[in-house]
Design a protein around this motif. Structure first.
Motif, PDB file in Angstrom:
ATOM      1  N   LYS A   1       0.166  -3.942 -10.533  1.00  0.00           N
ATOM      2  CA  LYS A   1       0.467  -2.508 -10.650  1.00  0.00           C
ATOM      3  C   LYS A   1       1.289  -2.024  -9.453  1.00  0.00           C
ATOM      4  CE  LYS A   1      -3.590  -1.415 -13.460  1.00  0.00           C
ATOM      5  NZ  LYS A   1      -4.870  -0.660 -13.540  1.00  0.00           N
ATOM      6  N   SER A   2       0.993  -2.546  -8.286  1.00  0.00           N
ATOM      7  CA  SER A   2       1.782  -2.216  -7.103  1.00  0.00           C
ATOM      8  C   SER A   2       3.170  -2.826  -7.195  1.00  0.00           C
ATOM      9  CB  SER A   2       1.076  -2.707  -5.836  1.00  0.00           C
ATOM     10  OG  SER A   2      -0.235  -2.185  -5.751  1.00  0.00           O
TER      11      SER A   2
ATOM     12  N   VAL B   1      12.653  -2.311  -0.567  1.00  0.00           N
ATOM     13  CA  VAL B   1      11.349  -2.790  -0.120  1.00  0.00           C
ATOM     14  C   VAL B   1      11.274  -4.314  -0.222  1.00  0.00           C
ATOM     15  CG1 VAL B   1       8.853  -2.694  -0.516  1.00  0.00           C
ATOM     16  CG2 VAL B   1      10.229  -0.625  -0.738  1.00  0.00           C
ATOM     17  N   LEU B   2      11.890  -4.877  -1.251  1.00  0.00           N
ATOM     18  CA  LEU B   2      11.856  -6.335  -1.419  1.00  0.00           C
ATOM     19  C   LEU B   2      12.443  -7.056  -0.211  1.00  0.00           C
ATOM     20  CD1 LEU B   2      12.832  -6.686  -5.177  1.00  0.00           C
ATOM     21  CD2 LEU B   2      10.652  -7.358  -4.149  1.00  0.00           C
TER      22      LEU B   2
ATOM     23  N   LYS C   1      -7.270  -1.852  -1.666  1.00  0.00           N
ATOM     24  CA  LYS C   1      -7.401  -3.266  -1.320  1.00  0.00           C
ATOM     25  C   LYS C   1      -6.283  -3.698  -0.372  1.00  0.00           C
ATOM     26  CE  LYS C   1      -9.596  -7.143  -1.676  1.00  0.00           C
ATOM     27  NZ  LYS C   1     -10.971  -7.251  -1.151  1.00  0.00           N
ATOM     28  N   CYS C   2      -5.072  -3.223  -0.615  1.00  0.00           N
ATOM     29  CA  CYS C   2      -3.940  -3.563   0.256  1.00  0.00           C
ATOM     30  C   CYS C   2      -4.150  -3.004   1.660  1.00  0.00           C
ATOM     31  CB  CYS C   2      -2.634  -3.029  -0.326  1.00  0.00           C
ATOM     32  SG  CYS C   2      -2.035  -3.948  -1.756  1.00  0.00           S
ATOM     33  N   ILE C   3      -4.666  -1.788   1.748  1.00  0.00           N
ATOM     34  CA  ILE C   3      -4.944  -1.189   3.054  1.00  0.00           C
ATOM     35  C   ILE C   3      -5.972  -2.031   3.803  1.00  0.00           C
ATOM     36  CG2 ILE C   3      -5.997   0.801   4.195  1.00  0.00           C
ATOM     37  CD1 ILE C   3      -4.688   2.562   2.038  1.00  0.00           C
ATOM     38  N   GLU C   4      -6.985  -2.481   3.079  1.00  0.00           N
ATOM     39  CA  GLU C   4      -8.024  -3.310   3.705  1.00  0.00           C
ATOM     40  C   GLU C   4      -7.437  -4.627   4.213  1.00  0.00           C
ATOM     41  OE1 GLU C   4     -12.247  -5.533   2.554  1.00  0.00           O
ATOM     42  OE2 GLU C   4     -11.175  -4.364   1.050  1.00  0.00           O
TER      43      GLU C   4
ATOM     44  N   ALA D   1       0.833  -1.212   0.000  1.00  0.00           N
ATOM     45  CA  ALA D   1       0.000   0.000   0.000  1.00  0.00           C
ATOM     46  C   ALA D   1       0.865   1.258   0.000  1.00  0.00           C
ATOM     47  CB  ALA D   1      -0.927  -0.004   1.215  1.00  0.00           C
ATOM     48  N   LEU D   2       2.025   1.186   0.655  1.00  0.00           N
ATOM     49  CA  LEU D   2       2.916   2.342   0.713  1.00  0.00           C
ATOM     50  C   LEU D   2       3.500   2.699  -0.641  1.00  0.00           C
ATOM     51  CD1 LEU D   2       4.979   1.869   4.003  1.00  0.00           C
ATOM     52  CD2 LEU D   2       3.311   3.646   3.510  1.00  0.00           C
ATOM     53  N   VAL D   3       3.827   1.674  -1.430  1.00  0.00           N
ATOM     54  CA  VAL D   3       4.494   1.938  -2.710  1.00  0.00           C
ATOM     55  C   VAL D   3       3.512   2.073  -3.863  1.00  0.00           C
ATOM     56  CG1 VAL D   3       6.578   0.747  -1.946  1.00  0.00           C
ATOM     57  CG2 VAL D   3       4.863  -0.514  -3.267  1.00  0.00           C
TER      58      VAL D   3
END
Length: 592
Positions: free
Chosen positions: A365-366, A374-375, A332-335, A321-323
């Motif tokens: 897309k994210s 981040v990985l 969706k990631c935040i959820e 969600a951050l990236v």
């Protein structure tokens, strides 16, 4: 604004899970402005503990309620009788325990630690978190809400007003950079990254091993592939006791590694297999591990460090969600990363065992916005796997050992079969392949040979008992052993059948077999226990010890209930009798 308060985070971990959770908490408290190192307990100079004001302890339990290897020296010091009862009078502390409720001594190490810290004058900042791997949410079932309350109490110790953790903030452990002038031949990087160049930190007596045999011992028509794998040592003599375990760190499959680099290429991420990685410290309290202070290619990290079969935690979706720059994927990631989204995360990730690679493809897309830094936070690390040694140290003169390995493959609602990382890697190890491992003391503590034994080991639960029986036969002290073995079919998955039948023929062991699918009505080991209740009752009342080994799902409870309800049913308190056996070490369980 940074606080003036130091928070020391100490972990004791047998499988590295405690270390990962300690580092996760370190990231959160870094956002709050606290500072302080994250260290294994045995790496911390314990004489300094009297000067600490705030300490968080994260520890797992291993063996029969024992502390993990990298906590043993720390714990031994704390137990000194000459320590004053006010030694830690200035200390405020909290304890996070990582346990498995299928074991009788659930979170025993954490409970002992909390009690001892209190005895030495420490003040608990928050109640102990007793996390349970058996929870639907795993350790997070307890940890998520506990941490929220812990951070609230931690803020009260601050000298400055600090912000709430309203959303995840990316705090990299290290600065990771790519050197694009790496070599093209990734086969040159086949060395074990954990043991190369003398890197043996955190490994007690590492062994260099070679595969001597790797044989399927279940019938080809049977759904379950079980391997009998024989290892021989390269230079060292083996020394182990029945019940001890061999620990091995597996590697990712070629197919999964290819899938990862295909994802990188699809999303135009400039991360190639042959690029060399360089690691630098971002924070003085989070040093780069020694094994990462050497030239390593991205391929080596992908093969040996990142767990490509892990299912993503909620923290993974918080990072995505951050990236993410895509509105729908980000929402969706935040959820999926929120407390309110736990049930959806369970249904999407944990229950179907969706892997991190599959998630990266779903959230493409994210994924296209990921960076190498981040990985290294996104992927969990490959954990060592522990296997009960299935042979004696005596006959092979300390040069060989056997493992019984059930190859994990199953189906969920996802079309592609789910494959266990370690067992499928071991399945394909060719004779002559070399690898590293190390031996740990096992859960079981066996009595002297004159004590009667009741052993219940269906399937690969046979392993520690094969080791024990081989050992006693080799020493000429076998006898008074009653072995219960269970499988589906006598002709398909009766593991080590000839050997077991010979033990019985030679009078070393009395064998009771339950073949659950060889008749219309299913027969399991608990039914055989009930069938031979009179014999077993006499053995138990004459001092026999009971050992249960195998799958943790239903078998251990069913076996225990059978002893209580059928074998000891005429006692005034059969349940209390078995409970006393557990407490005195006469009833021991090792399950997985």
């Amino acid at each position: 604004m940074e606080n003036n308060v130091r928070l020391l985070v100490l972990f004791g971990s047998q499988t590295y899970t405690a270390q990962e959770i300690a580092e996760r908490i370190w990231r959160d408290t870094k956002v709050l402005g606290f500072k302080g190192p994250v260290l294994a307990m045995d790496d911390y100079p314990i004489s300094n503990l009297i000067y600490e004001k705030l300490v968080l302890f994260v520890c797992s339990t291993t063996g029969d309620g024992d502390e993990p290897d990298n906590m043993k020296t720390f714990w031994k010091f704390l137990l000194r009788k000459n320590l004053p009862s006010n030694s830690l009078i200035n200390l405020k502390y909290a304890v996070v325990g990582l346990g498995d409720s299928s074991y009788a001594k659930f979170n025993f190490a954490a409970k002992k630690l909390q009690k001892r810290l209190s005895q030495l004058g420490g003040t608990p900042l928050h109640e102990t978190a007793l996390c349970d791997y058996q929870h639907d949410l795993g350790h997070n079932g307890v940890l998520s809400s506990w941490l929220k309350n812990f951070y609230t109490k931690l803020k009260l110790c601050s000298t400055n007003v600090t912000p709430e953790i309203t959303e995840t903030k990316f705090v990299p452990r290290w600065k990771v950079s790519l050197n694009k002038r790496g070599i093209d031949d990734v086969d040159d990087f086949n060395e074990d990254i954990y043991f190369s160049n003398g890197n043996t930190a955190h490994f007690v007596n590492p062994l260099h091993l070679e595969i001597e045999k790797n044989k399927r011992i279940t019938d080809e028509s049977h759904f379950q592939d079980v391997r009998l794998i024989t290892f021989k040592t390269i230079n060292d003599k083996l020394k182990f006791d029945p019940g001890d375990t061999l620990n091995i760190r597996p590697r990712n499959s070629t197919a999964d590694i290819k899938d990862l680099f295909d994802i990188f290429e699809t999303h135009n991420l400039d991360i190639k297999a042959h690029y060399i990685l360089n690691f630098e410290e971002c924070h003085e309290d989070m040093p780069v591990p020694n094994f990462l202070k050497q030239p390593l290619s991205v391929y080596m990290i992908a093969e040996q460090y990142w767990d490509l079969k892990a299912y993503p935690t909620q923290y993974v979706f918080a990072l995505l969600a951050l990236v993410s720059e895509d509105k729908l994927e980000r929402e969706k990631c935040i959820e999926l990363s929120s407390p309110e989204g736990q049930e959806e995360w369970l249904n999407y990730c944990r229950r179907p065992r969706r892997t991190i690679l599959e998630v990266l493809r779903d959230f493409h897309k994210s994924t296209s916005k990921l960076t190498i830094d981040v990985l290294f936070e996104l992927f969990s690390t490959i954990k060592p796997r522990s296997f009960s040694i299935a042979s004696s140290c005596v006959p092979a003169e300390g040069e060989k050992l056997d493992l019984l390995v059930a190859v994990v493959e199953y189906s969920t609602k996802i079309k592609k079969p789910r494959l266990g990382l370690c067992s499928n890697w071991m399945k394909h190890l060719d004779v002559g392949r070399r690898l590293y491992g190390w031996i740990n003391k096992g859960v079981f503590k066996f009595p002297e040979p004159n004590v009667p034994l009741i052993l219940i080991g269906p399937g690969t639960g046979l392993a520690p008992f094969r080791s024990l029986i081989q050992d006693r036969i080799a020493r000429g002290v076998a006898g008074n052993i009653h072995l219960f073995f269970g499988c589906r079919y006598k002709e398909k998955d009766f593991l080590c059948r000839r050997e077991i039948e010979k033990w019985e023929t030679d009078g070393h062991v009395v064998v009771y077999c339950a073949f659950s699918r060889d008749q219309e009505e299913k027969v399991y080991v608990q039914h055989k226990i009930s069938e031979h209740r009179n014999t077993l009752r006499d053995l138990i009342l004459s001092g026999a010890h009971i050992y249960v080994s195998g799958n943790s799902k239903n078998m251990p409870d069913n076996v225990r209930d059978s002893f209580i309800e059928n074998v000891l049913c005429d006692l005034e308190d059969g349940k209390g009798f078995v409970k006393n056996m557990v407490q005195t070490g006469r009833y021991q369980t090792e399950t997985w």
